[in-house]
Design a protein around this motif. Structure first.
Motif, PDB file in Angstrom:
ATOM      1  N   ALA A 258       0.806  -1.216   0.000  1.00  0.00           N
ATOM      2  CA  ALA A 258       0.000   0.000   0.000  1.00  0.00           C
ATOM      3  C   ALA A 258       0.840   1.266   0.000  1.00  0.00           C
ATOM      4  CB  ALA A 258      -0.919   0.010   1.219  1.00  0.00           C
ATOM      5  N   GLU A 259       2.148   1.135   0.144  1.00  0.00           N
ATOM      6  CA  GLU A 259       2.978   2.320   0.307  1.00  0.00           C
ATOM      7  C   GLU A 259       3.862   2.619  -0.892  1.00  0.00           C
ATOM      8  OE1 GLU A 259       4.884   2.747   4.086  1.00  0.00           O
ATOM      9  OE2 GLU A 259       3.582   1.258   5.020  1.00  0.00           O
ATOM     10  N   GLY A 260       3.744   1.840  -1.956  1.00  0.00           N
ATOM     11  CA  GLY A 260       4.521   2.131  -3.152  1.00  0.00           C
ATOM     12  C   GLY A 260       6.013   2.015  -2.945  1.00  0.00           C
ATOM     13  N   TYR A 261       6.441   0.939  -2.323  1.00  0.00           N
ATOM     14  CA  TYR A 261       7.883   0.724  -2.104  1.00  0.00           C
ATOM     15  C   TYR A 261       8.625   0.800  -3.431  1.00  0.00           C
ATOM     16  CZ  TYR A 261      12.083  -1.625  -0.307  1.00  0.00           C
ATOM     17  OH  TYR A 261      13.357  -1.949   0.075  1.00  0.00           O
ATOM     18  N   GLN A 262       9.748   1.469  -3.446  1.00  0.00           N
ATOM     19  CA  GLN A 262      10.486   1.673  -4.682  1.00  0.00           C
ATOM     20  C   GLN A 262      11.030   0.344  -5.199  1.00  0.00           C
ATOM     21  OE1 GLN A 262      13.137   5.165  -4.574  1.00  0.00           O
ATOM     22  NE2 GLN A 262      12.333   5.553  -2.531  1.00  0.00           N
ATOM     23  N   GLU A 263      10.520  -0.103  -6.323  1.00  0.00           N
ATOM     24  CA  GLU A 263      10.848  -1.438  -6.804  1.00  0.00           C
ATOM     25  C   GLU A 263      12.326  -1.607  -7.129  1.00  0.00           C
ATOM     26  OE1 GLU A 263       8.331  -2.971  -9.824  1.00  0.00           O
ATOM     27  OE2 GLU A 263       6.498  -2.219  -8.907  1.00  0.00           O
ATOM     28  N   HIS A 264      13.001  -0.524  -7.532  1.00  0.00           N
ATOM     29  CA  HIS A 264      14.402  -0.682  -7.914  1.00  0.00           C
ATOM     30  C   HIS A 264      15.283  -0.991  -6.700  1.00  0.00           C
ATOM     31  CE1 HIS A 264      14.369   3.603  -6.724  1.00  0.00           C
ATOM     32  NE2 HIS A 264      15.658   3.450  -6.491  1.00  0.00           N
ATOM     33  N   TYR A 265      14.709  -0.872  -5.484  1.00  0.00           N
ATOM     34  CA  TYR A 265      15.483  -1.205  -4.299  1.00  0.00           C
ATOM     35  C   TYR A 265      15.503  -2.705  -4.012  1.00  0.00           C
ATOM     36  CZ  TYR A 265      16.412   3.480  -2.456  1.00  0.00           C
ATOM     37  OH  TYR A 265      16.891   4.746  -2.259  1.00  0.00           O
ATOM     38  N   TYR A 266      14.582  -3.462  -4.585  1.00  0.00           N
ATOM     39  CA  TYR A 266      14.481  -4.869  -4.210  1.00  0.00           C
ATOM     40  C   TYR A 266      15.780  -5.633  -4.464  1.00  0.00           C
ATOM     41  CZ  TYR A 266       9.498  -4.937  -3.109  1.00  0.00           C
ATOM     42  OH  TYR A 266       8.289  -4.737  -2.518  1.00  0.00           O
ATOM     43  N   THR A 267      16.374  -5.465  -5.639  1.00  0.00           N
ATOM     44  CA  THR A 267      17.594  -6.211  -5.949  1.00  0.00           C
ATOM     45  C   THR A 267      18.711  -5.842  -4.983  1.00  0.00           C
ATOM     46  OG1 THR A 267      17.019  -6.382  -8.279  1.00  0.00           O
ATOM     47  CG2 THR A 267      19.337  -6.685  -7.697  1.00  0.00           C
ATOM     48  N   GLU A 268      18.944  -4.523  -4.799  1.00  0.00           N
ATOM     49  CA  GLU A 268      19.989  -4.093  -3.885  1.00  0.00           C
ATOM     50  C   GLU A 268      19.714  -4.593  -2.466  1.00  0.00           C
ATOM     51  OE1 GLU A 268      18.620  -2.267  -6.153  1.00  0.00           O
ATOM     52  OE2 GLU A 268      20.110  -1.047  -7.207  1.00  0.00           O
ATOM     53  N   HIS A 269      18.446  -4.541  -2.080  1.00  0.00           N
ATOM     54  CA  HIS A 269      18.045  -4.971  -0.744  1.00  0.00           C
ATOM     55  C   HIS A 269      18.404  -6.436  -0.511  1.00  0.00           C
ATOM     56  CE1 HIS A 269      15.209  -4.513   2.750  1.00  0.00           C
ATOM     57  NE2 HIS A 269      15.209  -5.828   2.645  1.00  0.00           N
ATOM     58  N   PHE A 270      18.031  -7.304  -1.439  1.00  0.00           N
ATOM     59  CA  PHE A 270      18.253  -8.727  -1.245  1.00  0.00           C
ATOM     60  C   PHE A 270      19.711  -9.112  -1.417  1.00  0.00           C
ATOM     61  CE2 PHE A 270      13.655  -8.988  -1.773  1.00  0.00           C
ATOM     62  CZ  PHE A 270      13.348  -9.817  -0.710  1.00  0.00           C
ATOM     63  N   VAL A 271      20.388  -8.517  -2.365  1.00  0.00           N
ATOM     64  CA  VAL A 271      21.809  -8.822  -2.529  1.00  0.00           C
ATOM     65  C   VAL A 271      22.564  -8.438  -1.265  1.00  0.00           C
ATOM     66  CG1 VAL A 271      23.915  -8.199  -3.765  1.00  0.00           C
ATOM     67  CG2 VAL A 271      21.834  -8.711  -5.039  1.00  0.00           C
ATOM     68  N   THR A 272      22.244  -7.280  -0.688  1.00  0.00           N
ATOM     69  CA  THR A 272      22.911  -6.847   0.537  1.00  0.00           C
ATOM     70  C   THR A 272      22.681  -7.831   1.661  1.00  0.00           C
ATOM     71  OG1 THR A 272      22.670  -4.516  -0.072  1.00  0.00           O
ATOM     72  CG2 THR A 272      23.073  -4.991   2.238  1.00  0.00           C
ATOM     73  N   TYR A 273      21.429  -8.196   1.886  1.00  0.00           N
ATOM     74  CA  TYR A 273      21.111  -9.087   2.996  1.00  0.00           C
ATOM     75  C   TYR A 273      21.692 -10.486   2.781  1.00  0.00           C
ATOM     76  CZ  TYR A 273      18.084  -6.443   6.146  1.00  0.00           C
ATOM     77  OH  TYR A 273      17.614  -5.576   7.089  1.00  0.00           O
ATOM     78  N   ILE A 274      21.521 -11.039   1.601  1.00  0.00           N
ATOM     79  CA  ILE A 274      21.970 -12.413   1.364  1.00  0.00           C
ATOM     80  C   ILE A 274      23.486 -12.495   1.408  1.00  0.00           C
ATOM     81  CG2 ILE A 274      22.057 -14.281  -0.338  1.00  0.00           C
ATOM     82  CD1 ILE A 274      19.215 -13.491  -1.152  1.00  0.00           C
ATOM     83  N   MET A 275      24.162 -11.525   0.795  1.00  0.00           N
ATOM     84  CA  MET A 275      25.625 -11.534   0.829  1.00  0.00           C
ATOM     85  C   MET A 275      26.123 -11.379   2.264  1.00  0.00           C
ATOM     86  SD  MET A 275      27.127 -11.634  -2.339  1.00  0.00           S
ATOM     87  CE  MET A 275      28.377 -10.419  -2.698  1.00  0.00           C
ATOM     88  N   ALA A 276      25.509 -10.457   3.019  1.00  0.00           N
ATOM     89  CA  ALA A 276      25.937 -10.241   4.399  1.00  0.00           C
ATOM     90  C   ALA A 276      25.697 -11.485   5.233  1.00  0.00           C
ATOM     91  CB  ALA A 276      25.196  -9.045   5.003  1.00  0.00           C
ATOM     92  N   ALA A 277      24.541 -12.127   5.040  1.00  0.00           N
ATOM     93  CA  ALA A 277      24.231 -13.343   5.797  1.00  0.00           C
ATOM     94  C   ALA A 277      25.199 -14.457   5.444  1.00  0.00           C
ATOM     95  CB  ALA A 277      22.796 -13.776   5.518  1.00  0.00           C
ATOM     96  N   HIS A 278      25.539 -14.579   4.163  1.00  0.00           N
ATOM     97  CA  HIS A 278      26.386 -15.682   3.736  1.00  0.00           C
ATOM     98  C   HIS A 278      27.833 -15.498   4.161  1.00  0.00           C
ATOM     99  CE1 HIS A 278      29.215 -17.551   0.876  1.00  0.00           C
ATOM    100  NE2 HIS A 278      28.458 -18.601   1.079  1.00  0.00           N
ATOM    101  N   VAL A 279      28.394 -14.317   3.943  1.00  0.00           N
ATOM    102  CA  VAL A 279      29.838 -14.150   4.168  1.00  0.00           C
ATOM    103  C   VAL A 279      30.210 -14.343   5.627  1.00  0.00           C
ATOM    104  CG1 VAL A 279      30.147 -12.615   2.187  1.00  0.00           C
ATOM    105  CG2 VAL A 279      29.684 -11.619   4.438  1.00  0.00           C
ATOM    106  N   ASN A 280      29.249 -14.213   6.537  1.00  0.00           N
ATOM    107  CA  ASN A 280      29.557 -14.445   7.944  1.00  0.00           C
ATOM    108  C   ASN A 280      29.080 -15.806   8.439  1.00  0.00           C
ATOM    109  OD1 ASN A 280      30.899 -11.935   8.749  1.00  0.00           O
ATOM    110  ND2 ASN A 280      28.955 -10.960   8.257  1.00  0.00           N
ATOM    111  N   SER A 281      27.894 -16.239   8.032  1.00  0.00           N
ATOM    112  CA  SER A 281      27.358 -17.491   8.569  1.00  0.00           C
ATOM    113  C   SER A 281      28.059 -18.717   7.993  1.00  0.00           C
ATOM    114  CB  SER A 281      25.851 -17.583   8.326  1.00  0.00           C
ATOM    115  OG  SER A 281      25.536 -17.522   6.950  1.00  0.00           O
ATOM    116  N   ALA A 282      28.443 -18.680   6.718  1.00  0.00           N
ATOM    117  CA  ALA A 282      29.091 -19.852   6.108  1.00  0.00           C
ATOM    118  C   ALA A 282      30.427 -20.144   6.777  1.00  0.00           C
ATOM    119  CB  ALA A 282      29.281 -19.634   4.609  1.00  0.00           C
ATOM    120  N   GLY A 283      31.225 -19.115   7.000  1.00  0.00           N
ATOM    121  CA  GLY A 283      32.503 -19.313   7.670  1.00  0.00           C
ATOM    122  C   GLY A 283      32.326 -19.766   9.105  1.00  0.00           C
TER     123      GLY A 283
END
Length: 492
Positions: A258-283
């Motif tokens: 309902a708030e018109g979230y900026q769609e172009h942020y989705y890719t950056e958002h997920f890449v940031t979270y997934i990369m951050a989660a992986h680079v620390n949790s995998a090691g």
């Protein structure tokens, strides 16, 4: 007679005068008491030769030599480094974003590919809402399939296999199991290529199109964006169906509908979270298993906990810290981020009077957490140090966290929103499920006695790390299924 020599001489005099005046002006306006340079600099390579063999030793030695705030020259990056718990607090909790920026750092380090993905209040609020609804979609069935595949091989590579496992786990949490089934292998390959390309200095020196690693980053980003945009569009087209999905993306899409979230942020958002989660949790996952396998008595303690606290039961026991969580804390202490970056948008004069010049600024959580004044025998992997029975104060973790002496998950304004996810995946799901149903045996290939943290047999490779370092080489584990699981009655 030509007047050319005269004009050349006059031009040189004028140029030298202008340059001299500019230098004098700039020097007169330069701040005093700027953080000093570290010692042992190479004339061409700066501090890289002294830093690379043992970064923690270099940082702690420089603190003793020139103070707890100093500058280092890494040729393509000049960084002001701050060593100490008070500086962890300053960077994570006290300094304002407009002065020392997390988002500017993220954009520059990613070569502009992650352009302010979380840098607005709406994005942060929605990400927290979505994170709260997530429980691990990485089910027992999915885990059994992965670990059975491990058991079907003569041996598995510990760090590579852990990396693939954690990528799959994080993708399942963020996008759901169906996405992993359809796009998991391609997405993992893309993210791995992105991580490797980000380690290259060339994309930060040249335009992306001017180097192979830069072109790889552009291609990978475009393909990830296509996959993410298609998935977001699919969910938005059938909101009723996807509103019940228990994954992060659906939570984010529904909360933003309902708030018109900026769609172009989705890719950056997920890449940031997934990369951050992986680079620390995998090691963390891999190093913990390696230390347990090298310390059979501690592995037995881990197994004993699983017998009374089966996997996927209570993620956060109300009473004392369990041994599995102590293992997570200790691995995080010893293999945490070597450097935590920010970007100073102007010259900053600290309360102690030292000036941090505009540009890169960083603390070293790992150097602080290896301080013998804070942690007895800091180079030992000893999870029991976190247990109430082994501490004078029952709130060792709370004390260290509150004082910014232990910042495995950040703190203050920049506390990690994925801490609960890490606990759910590692401590309550992946480690115990693996150890509950399977036996692990370390294959000696790649192990060198006495090397690494607490002589574990392998040194971390900080030079090629975006977070928690992997090993400098691969080591191998043999996995076999137990006849009866540990959590079953009569398990052995």
């Amino acid at each position: 007679m030509s007047h050319l020599p005269y004009y050349i001489t006059l031009g040189l005099i004028i140029a030298c005068t202008v340059i001299g005046l500019r230098l004098r002006f700039s020097n007169s306006s330069a701040p005093t008491n700027v953080a000093p340079w570290a010692t042992s600099a190479h004339p061409l390579l700066g501090h890289l030769p002294a830093y690379s063999p043992d970064p923690v030793k270099f940082l702690t030695e420089q603190k003793a030599l020139v103070g707890d705030v100093f500058r280092v020259n890494f040729v393509v990056m000049k960084i002001t480094v701050l060593i100490g718990a008070k500086w962890n607090r300053w960077l994570l909790a006290e300094v304002d974003e407009e002065d020392v920026s997390f988002y500017k750092m993220l954009s520059v380090l990613s070569c502009g590919l992650l352009d302010n993905p979380l840098g607005n209040a709406s994005a942060m609020a929605h990400s927290r809402k979505a994170m709260r609804i997530v429980t691990s979609e990485f089910s027992r069935k999915a885990l059994d399939r992965y670990f059975t595949d491990w058991a079907g091989q003569p041996r598995i590579s510990l760090f590579d296999s852990s990396s693939t496992l954690l990528f799959n786990a994080n993708l399942a949490v963020f996008f759901g199991p169906r996405f992993v089934q359809d796009h998991g292998p391609e997405m993992i390959s893309l993210l791995q290529r992105m991580q490797k390309a980000l380690l290259s200095p060339w994309p930060r020196i040249l335009p992306l199109w001017a180097s192979p690693s830069g072109r790889t980053l552009k291609r990978v980003k475009e393909r990830i964006k296509q996959l993410v945009d298609d998935e977001v569009e699919k969910r938005m087209e059938d909101v009723d169906h996807w509103s019940g999905a228990n994954d992060y993306l659906s939570g984010l899409v529904m909360s933003n509908e309902a708030e018109g979230y900026q769609e172009h942020y989705y890719t950056e958002h997920f890449v940031t979270y997934i990369m951050a989660a992986h680079v620390n949790s995998a090691g963390t996952f891999a190093w913990t298993l390696l230390h347990l396998l090298r310390n059979p008595e501690l592995m037995r303690a881990f197994e004993a906990e699983i017998k009374v606290n089966p996997p996927l039961s209570d993620i956060y026991p109300i009473k004392d810290m369990p041994f599995s969580e102590a293992c997570l804390r200790e691995t995080g202490r010893l293999y945490n981020n070597l450097i935590t970056f920010r970007y100073a948008t102007r010259d900053i004069r600290t309360s102690s009077g030292v000036v941090i010049p505009k540009g890169w600024v960083a603390t070293s959580p790992l150097a602080v957490q290896m301080d013998p004044e804070l942690f007895e025998e800091p180079g030992r992997w000893n999870p029991r140090r976190w247990l109430p029975s082994c501490t004078v104060k029952r709130d060792l973790y709370a004390t260290r966290f509150r004082n910014y002496e232990f910042v495995q998950f950040g703190g203050g304004k920049h506390v990690c929103s994925g801490e609960k996810l890490t606990h759910a995946l590692l401590r309550a799901t992946l480690w115990p499920t693996l150890v509950d149903h399977f036996r692990l045996e370390l294959v000696e290939e790649g192990i060198v006695d006495g090397e690494g943290v607490d002589g574990v047999g392998l040194a971390p490779n900080h030079a090629e790390s975006l977070g928690t370092a992997f090993g400098i080489r691969e080591v191998y584990v043999r996995v076999t299924r137990r006849d009866v699981s540990l959590s079953s009655v009569g398990g052995a």
